[in-house]
Design an enzyme around this catalytic site. Structure first.
Site, PDB file in Angstrom:
ATOM      1  N   GLU B  19       0.686  -1.220   0.080  1.00 26.27           N
ATOM      2  CA  GLU B  19      -0.011   0.034   0.056  1.00 26.27           C
ATOM      3  C   GLU B  19       0.875   1.151  -0.010  1.00 26.27           C
ATOM      4  OE1 GLU B  19      -3.599  -2.265   2.306  1.00 26.27           O
ATOM      5  OE2 GLU B  19      -2.859  -0.421   3.341  1.00 26.27           O
ATOM      6  N   CYS B 120      -7.589   1.510   4.715  1.00 23.16           N
ATOM      7  CA  CYS B 120      -8.012   0.586   5.435  1.00 23.16           C
ATOM      8  C   CYS B 120      -7.670   0.677   6.893  1.00 23.16           C
ATOM      9  CB  CYS B 120      -7.425  -1.003   5.099  1.00 23.16           C
ATOM     10  SG  CYS B 120      -5.899  -1.402   5.593  1.00 23.16           S
ATOM     11  N   HIS B 135     -10.799  -1.760   5.247  1.00 20.99           N
ATOM     12  CA  HIS B 135     -10.250  -3.061   4.884  1.00 20.99           C
ATOM     13  C   HIS B 135     -11.525  -4.012   5.840  1.00 20.99           C
ATOM     14  CE1 HIS B 135      -8.648  -6.909   5.648  1.00 20.99           C
ATOM     15  NE2 HIS B 135      -7.760  -6.781   4.638  1.00 20.99           N
TER      16      HIS B 135
END
Lengths: 200, 200
Positions: B19, B120, B135
């Site tokens: 990420e 997330c 998430h």
């Protein structure tokens, strides 16, 4: 319990950081032990501690600085690892693919029926003619010597090739499937939350 | 010539390396200047050089070690940057989202109509009720306080949220589009070689 699988993933200054991180991380999620090994720009037989100390990290293609787990040496041989990975990024791939020890290791892995994975790298390993893919920008260097494909991931026996950052998830998940099976691929892909219709 | 855009992307031990790398790299490809800033685990008002020296890199969620560009300090304010990004990875997101200075900065960015992007992360910034995603594993912490969506990327005014590693390409490309326009998004996505039908 399944046997522990081990991968070595090469890194150099100029390596594409997304291709490196996606592959390393996805393999670790599958329980594969990953070791990143730094290849110095100097095209000698092996890196030395001196070179490594000059910068204790690889400066990747877009400036992300990654500390490798170890230095590249000729003893990263296929009796110790199940998989050798060469990520792309033009400058990094050049450094890695022009290293004669790396070229020799690639052939050793293939001959030992261990996997070699490459993303978009210009290839100088004199491998037999076979199906492969690469980043579109180096297609012209490869299409006369290999059966060039534009698939996102090409598996040719133990040689697995892919195209760029955008194909690295399916590349890494394919390696997981080859080493650990289809079920493990699903287990790993699930929590990564791919949008519908993409790589899960 | 277009004005130079600047982004700050936070990183901590336990940050999800895919990420982080996908976002940083994609923004740099768009010509956005990126600065990564290390948030220490110690929930004090700001990190100190001492803490940083104890390990000159962040150890990410699957073991990739990334050297940040700078330390997190309270002066990474919205008058200096166009975009503040908080990547996921459970442990990293906890460290970052529980830091009261980060929480304050998130509100400052939103109030200044600068962008905040989060993947997330569990969120503790007392933002007004609005659409967001995360998430799936932290959905239950968010769905009572926000209008929870399962879209890959949710843009709510200047607040942009996403779900996990598998949604980070569209997240980063959405940020490119918001800061630099649709054309730049296309220019950046092309050479990344996404398979047909995915994120290009």
């Amino acid at each position: 319990m399944a046997e522990l699988k081990k991968a070595v993933i090469l890194i150099a200054d100029g390596t594409e950081e997304m291709e490196f991180a996606i592959t390393y991380d996805t393999l670790v999620r599958a329980g594969i032990q990953c070791t990143s090994a730094y290849v110095s720009r100097d095209n000698t037989e092996e890196s030395t501690d001196d070179e490594y100390q000059s910068g204790p990290y690889a400066t990747c293609s877009r400036g992300v600085k990654i500390v490798p787990d170890t230095l590249f040496t000729p003893d990263l041989t296929p009796d110790k690892y199940d998989l050798l990975i060469i990520p792309g990024g033009a400058a990094g791939a050049n450094t890695i693919s022009q290293n004669s020890v790396v070229q020799h290791l690639v052939r050793e892995y293939i001959n030992a029926k261990k996997y070699v994975g490459m993303i978009c790298a210009a290839l100088e390993s004199n491998l037999p003619r076979q199906r492969l893919t690469s980043h579109p920008s180096v297609k012209h260097q490869l299409e006369n010597h290999y059966d060039y494909s534009e698939d996102a991931v090409v598996v040719s026996d133990h040689f697995v090739t892919s195209r760029g950052p955008g194909t690295t998830f399916p590349f890494a998940l394919t390696l997981v499937e080859l080493l650990c099976g289809k079920e493990k691929r699903k287990d790993v892909a699930g929590p990564m939350v791919f949008p519908h219709g993409t790589f899960a």
